[in-house]
Design an enzyme around this catalytic site. Structure first.
Site, mmCIF file in Angstrom:
data_model
loop_
_atom_site.group_PDB
_atom_site.id
_atom_site.type_symbol
_atom_site.label_atom_id
_atom_site.label_comp_id
_atom_site.label_asym_id
_atom_site.label_seq_id
_atom_site.Cartn_x
_atom_site.Cartn_y
_atom_site.Cartn_z
ATOM 1 N N ARG A 66 0.818 -1.203 0.000
ATOM 2 C CA ARG A 66 0.000 0.000 0.000
ATOM 3 C C ARG A 66 0.850 1.249 0.000
ATOM 4 N NH1 ARG A 66 -4.946 0.076 3.851
ATOM 5 N NH2 ARG A 66 -5.181 2.009 2.712
ATOM 6 N N HIS B 95 -8.281 7.816 11.114
ATOM 7 C CA HIS B 95 -7.885 6.414 10.968
ATOM 8 C C HIS B 95 -6.382 6.230 10.897
ATOM 9 C CE1 HIS B 95 -12.070 5.426 9.131
ATOM 10 N NE2 HIS B 95 -12.101 5.593 10.418
ATOM 11 N N CYS C 72 9.705 -1.368 24.846
ATOM 12 C CA CYS C 72 9.188 -2.656 25.367
ATOM 13 C C CYS C 72 9.428 -3.692 24.280
ATOM 14 C CB CYS C 72 7.689 -2.542 25.685
ATOM 15 S SG CYS C 72 6.662 -2.524 24.203
ATOM 16 N N GLY D 257 -16.468 12.410 -0.779
ATOM 17 C CA GLY D 257 -15.787 11.178 -1.186
ATOM 18 C C GLY D 257 -15.793 10.083 -0.152
ATOM 19 N N SER E 156 -18.302 6.848 1.422
ATOM 20 C CA SER E 156 -19.542 6.075 1.223
ATOM 21 C C SER E 156 -20.420 6.158 2.464
ATOM 22 C CB SER E 156 -19.188 4.614 0.942
ATOM 23 O OG SER E 156 -18.382 4.123 2.003
ATOM 24 N N ASN F 70 -20.224 13.641 -4.074
ATOM 25 C CA ASN F 70 -19.972 12.231 -4.350
ATOM 26 C C ASN F 70 -20.682 11.895 -5.654
ATOM 27 O OD1 ASN F 70 -19.866 9.386 -4.329
ATOM 28 N ND2 ASN F 70 -19.791 9.384 -2.085
ATOM 29 N N ALA G 228 -15.028 14.955 -6.987
ATOM 30 C CA ALA G 228 -14.525 16.052 -6.154
ATOM 31 C C ALA G 228 -13.510 16.903 -6.917
ATOM 32 C CB ALA G 228 -13.880 15.459 -4.901
#
Ligand code: NAD
Ligand code: APR
Length: 260
Positions: free
Chosen positions: A71, A123, A164, A201, A203, A227, A244
């Site tokens: 990605r 996110h 850690c 943009g 859903s 959209n 857009a």
């Protein structure tokens, strides 16, 4: 569409507090596939349930890292499109006026930042890494996107955290995980107090991000949706059914002329 754009521009130029939520669709014209596009949606190639989850990472961290390496390669050479640029221009212009714009994104591609925007990430960010145990950010030697190359080259052993024994993972919110608290609270606050909420943009299928428009509506805001396809959002006041990258430059140009 011209009439809707004029209506939207008039509404936006007359209001002070504006909240904008973007999803994968705003980056579609930069060449990054969205999640649910039929032909190119990322879901078609990968079962996200097997990869973008904490269990998947616990089970096979190298597999999950190889997907993120793929990605990152996909996103690394992509650049902002006119939609990102129009938003960045508007944000800069609004700073010299009394308008307050809050830009929130579900995307992790960093294109809003590259266009010059300040943006809240719900996110996470594809180029950031953190410890999977103590959540400490993993800063590599080099800065920016190049740092991800060192971390995601998992031919040798997995990297572990300096504090850690945890493995290093992408700083992305996976299925079933909660959103970063600070970012979510800021987004909720902006949605609850805005006068206009623009959804671009996305859903509007994934919560809690998809709930922000409803929250704005409950508090009396007008809703604008950009959209090309219909979404389950039934509370929209003005729909700009277009890409857009096509409609946003015209919209923002009108807002700025009306405004000044
Ligand atoms: P992901 O696809 O697992 O997305 C995590 C998000 O999914 C979280 O916000 C979570 O609230 C939500 N979620 C939790 N349970 C869910 C469920 N049952 N069904 C649907 N959603 C659920 O994360 P990923 O695959 O690692 O992708 C990370 C990011 O990639 C996403 O945030 C998405 O916005 C993004 N993306 C970005 C672009 C772009 O940057 N242009 C394009 C496509 C996708
Ligand atoms: N301009 C505007 N919108 C577009 C464009 C475009 N050029 N091209 C596609 N779209 C729209 C599609 O019609 C769709 O409604 O963008 C939307 C993309 O929706 P998704 O692929 O579901 O992406 P998104 O809404 O960001 O997904 C939400 O789901 O899997 C999770 O975490 C992931 O953040 C993601 C969340």
């Amino acid at each position: 569409l011209i009439a809707e754009v004029q209506g939207a521009a008039k509404l936006l130029a007359s209001k002070q507090r504006i909240c904008i939520l973007t999803g994968a669709g705003i980056s579609a014209e930069s060449g990054i596939p969205t999640f649910r596009d039929k032909q190119t949606g990322l879901w078609q190639n990968y079962r996200a349930e097997d990869l973008a989850t904490p269990d998947a990472f616990a089970r096979d961290p190298k597999l999950v890292w190889s997907w993120y390496q793929w990605r990152r390669k996909l996103v690394a050479d992509k650049t902002p499109n006119p939609a990102h640029d129009a938003l960045a221009q508007w944000q800069q212009h609004a700073e010299s006026t009394y308008q307050q714009l809050t830009l929130i994104t579900q995307n992790v591609d960093n294109l809003h930042e590259q266009a010059g925007s300040t943006v809240i990430h719900l996110h996470g960010n594809l180029w950031h890494n953190r410890c999977s145990q103590c959540e400490a950010p993993y800063q590599d030697k080099s800065e920016g996107a190049s740092s991800s190359k060192d971390v995601t080259n998992f031919d040798e052993a997995l990297l572990t955290c300096q504090h850690c024994a945890g493995y290093i993972r992408p700083d992305i919110v996976w299925f079933g995980e909660t959103l970063p608290l600070q970012a979510w609270q800021t987004a909720e606050e902006a949605a609850a107090h805005c006068e206009v909420f623009i959804s671009i943009g996305t859903s509007s299928l994934v919560y809690p991000a998809a709930g922000l428009a409803q929250l704005a509506k409950q508090n009396g805001a007008k809703i604008i949706e950009i959209n090309p396809d219909p979404t389950p959002n039934t509370i929209v006041n003005i729909t700009l059914a277009a890409k857009a990258g096509v409609v946003m430059p015209a919209l923002i140009k009108q807002v700025m002329t009306l405004y000044s």
